[in-house]
Design a protein around this motif. Structure first.
Motif, PDB file in Angstrom:
ATOM      1  N   LYS A 160      38.151  25.438  43.573  1.00 51.19           N
ATOM      2  CA  LYS A 160      38.225  26.025  44.578  1.00 51.19           C
ATOM      3  C   LYS A 160      39.843  25.473  45.720  1.00 51.19           C
ATOM      4  O   LYS A 160      40.587  25.897  46.686  1.00 51.19           O
ATOM      5  N   GLN A 194      42.378  27.252  46.619  1.00 47.98           N
ATOM      6  CA  GLN A 194      43.486  27.288  47.673  1.00 47.98           C
ATOM      7  C   GLN A 194      44.542  26.490  48.228  1.00 47.98           C
ATOM      8  O   GLN A 194      45.390  27.039  49.178  1.00 47.98           O
ATOM      9  N   SER A 225      48.726  30.543  47.256  1.00 50.00           N
ATOM     10  CA  SER A 225      48.541  31.644  48.086  1.00 50.00           C
ATOM     11  C   SER A 225      48.083  32.467  46.798  1.00 50.00           C
ATOM     12  O   SER A 225      47.726  33.463  47.263  1.00 50.00           O
ATOM     13  N   LYS A 261      45.071  35.028  43.671  1.00 51.19           N
ATOM     14  CA  LYS A 261      43.668  36.141  43.442  1.00 51.19           C
ATOM     15  C   LYS A 261      42.565  36.240  42.171  1.00 51.19           C
ATOM     16  O   LYS A 261      40.959  36.406  42.695  1.00 51.19           O
ATOM     17  N   LEU A 308      33.949  30.785  47.318  1.00 58.98           N
ATOM     18  CA  LEU A 308      35.449  30.597  48.138  1.00 58.98           C
ATOM     19  C   LEU A 308      35.252  32.149  49.673  1.00 58.98           C
ATOM     20  O   LEU A 308      35.975  32.711  50.036  1.00 58.98           O
ATOM     21  N   ARG A 309      35.021  33.449  48.136  1.00 59.10           N
ATOM     22  CA  ARG A 309      34.960  34.449  49.119  1.00 59.10           C
ATOM     23  C   ARG A 309      33.655  34.100  49.974  1.00 59.10           C
ATOM     24  O   ARG A 309      33.754  35.085  51.316  1.00 59.10           O
ATOM     25  N   ASN A 328      35.946  33.606  52.730  1.00 59.73           N
ATOM     26  CA  ASN A 328      36.719  34.318  53.218  1.00 59.73           C
ATOM     27  C   ASN A 328      38.042  33.929  52.649  1.00 59.73           C
ATOM     28  O   ASN A 328      39.166  34.427  53.782  1.00 59.73           O
ATOM     29  N   ARG A 329      37.854  33.291  51.274  1.00 57.32           N
ATOM     30  CA  ARG A 329      39.339  33.602  50.881  1.00 57.32           C
ATOM     31  C   ARG A 329      38.991  34.320  49.350  1.00 57.32           C
ATOM     32  O   ARG A 329      38.150  34.664  48.830  1.00 57.32           O
ATOM     33  N   GLU A 330      39.855  35.081  49.752  1.00 56.18           N
ATOM     34  CA  GLU A 330      39.603  36.763  48.210  1.00 56.18           C
ATOM     35  C   GLU A 330      40.333  35.975  46.891  1.00 56.18           C
ATOM     36  O   GLU A 330      41.303  35.392  47.259  1.00 56.18           O
ATOM     37  N   CYS A 331      38.867  35.510  45.968  1.00 52.94           N
ATOM     38  CA  CYS A 331      39.284  35.588  44.541  1.00 52.94           C
ATOM     39  C   CYS A 331      38.717  35.924  43.776  1.00 52.94           C
ATOM     40  O   CYS A 331      37.156  36.220  44.284  1.00 52.94           O
TER      41      CYS A 331
END
Length: 273
Positions: free
Chosen positions: A32, A36, A39, A42, A68-69, A72-75
């Protein structure tokens, strides 16, 4: 421990014993944090063979991207099936995927590309041995994974762990090439402990380890190819005493295959006499 064993144990970062839950959580945090910190990432891409290492790495990646999702982190995690024609252990690949539950699955048959490469070399007067053709398969599999990662703004996850790393039991720029290697620091038995903690099907972590790259020796067990058992390798990496013959084999592999663990030298990094 001998001086060389102490050096190797320190380099390979294997702990004498682990807490599987803590180790899994530490690896997930590493994955993670890496995502992070970049950037552009994806997707995480990994070839799934049905063996212990890719099953473990795949499951940890899937857990990481789901967390991560939730933050709120798109991956997403992309699993890739990479058969060379018909794969003998295809059922175990499917079982591993069922356990991992990846976001996406791609299947790429590497046989046409590998066969064409071997044929082109033959036309140039270079006849590869069966072992060298095996390396062609490993490098083609990694090329496919990097192509998918490039296409989908991703990185390639490697399955190299310390019991494999110390012996150099990987193809240089094949399965040894990756952007991250989250399993490094684990030996083979510790990887098994993590899969048990993660409730993996028993037959996946009890499966006889094999690179399965040679046509003349299909499903050749790693231990037969290495000439030493994973039990002895794991004991050695955990700082325990092992039989002298096993110790000699492990240390010979370590020294002989040192070049596999190093980046390309430049005129500024090569040690001067």
């Amino acid at each position: 421990m001998s001086d060389l064993q102490s050096i190797i144990v320190n380099e390979m970062k294997v702990k004498p014993e682990i807490n599987p839950q803590e180790e899994a959580e530490e690896i997930i945090r590493f994955i993670k944090n890496y995502v992070q910190s970049h950037s552009f990432i994806k997707t995480l891409v990994l070839g799934i063979s049905g063996g212990q290492d890719s099953t473990l790495a795949g499951k940890l990646c899937q857990i990481a991207v789901e967390q991560l999702r939730n933050e709120n982190r798109e991956c997403e995690f992309v699993a890739v099936k990479l058969p060379y024609g018909k794969q003998q252990d295809a059922d175990e690949v499917e079982d591993a995927l069922q356990f991992i539950q990846p976001d996406h699955i791609y299947t790429v048959n590497i046989k046409p590309a590998v066969d064409q490469s071997v044929s082109s070399l033959k036309e140039a007067g270079i006849n590869l041995t069966d072992f060298q053709r095996g390396n062609e398969k490993a490098r083609e599999r990694m090329k496919v994974q990097f192509s998918i990662a490039s296409n989908q703004s991703g990185i390639v996850v490697g399955t190299d762990h310390s019991a494999e790393n110390v012996t150099g039991f990987f193809t240089k720029y094949g399965d040894g090439a990756a952007d991250i290697a989250p399993l490094f620091g684990l030996d083979k038995r510790q990887g098994k402990q993590l899969l048990i903690y993660l409730n993996a099907p028993q037959h996946l972590y009890e499966k006889v380890p094999t690179a399965d790259l040679e046509d003349d020796k299909p499903q050749l067990p790693d231990e037969e190819a290495l000439g030493v058992t994973y039990k002895d390798i794991d004991d050695y990496l955990e700082g325990k005493q092992v039989p002298s013959e096993a110790k000699s084999i492990i240390e010979t592999h370590y020294v002989t295959n040192a070049h596999k663990r190093e980046l390309a030298y430049t005129r500024y990094t090569w040690p001067k006499n």
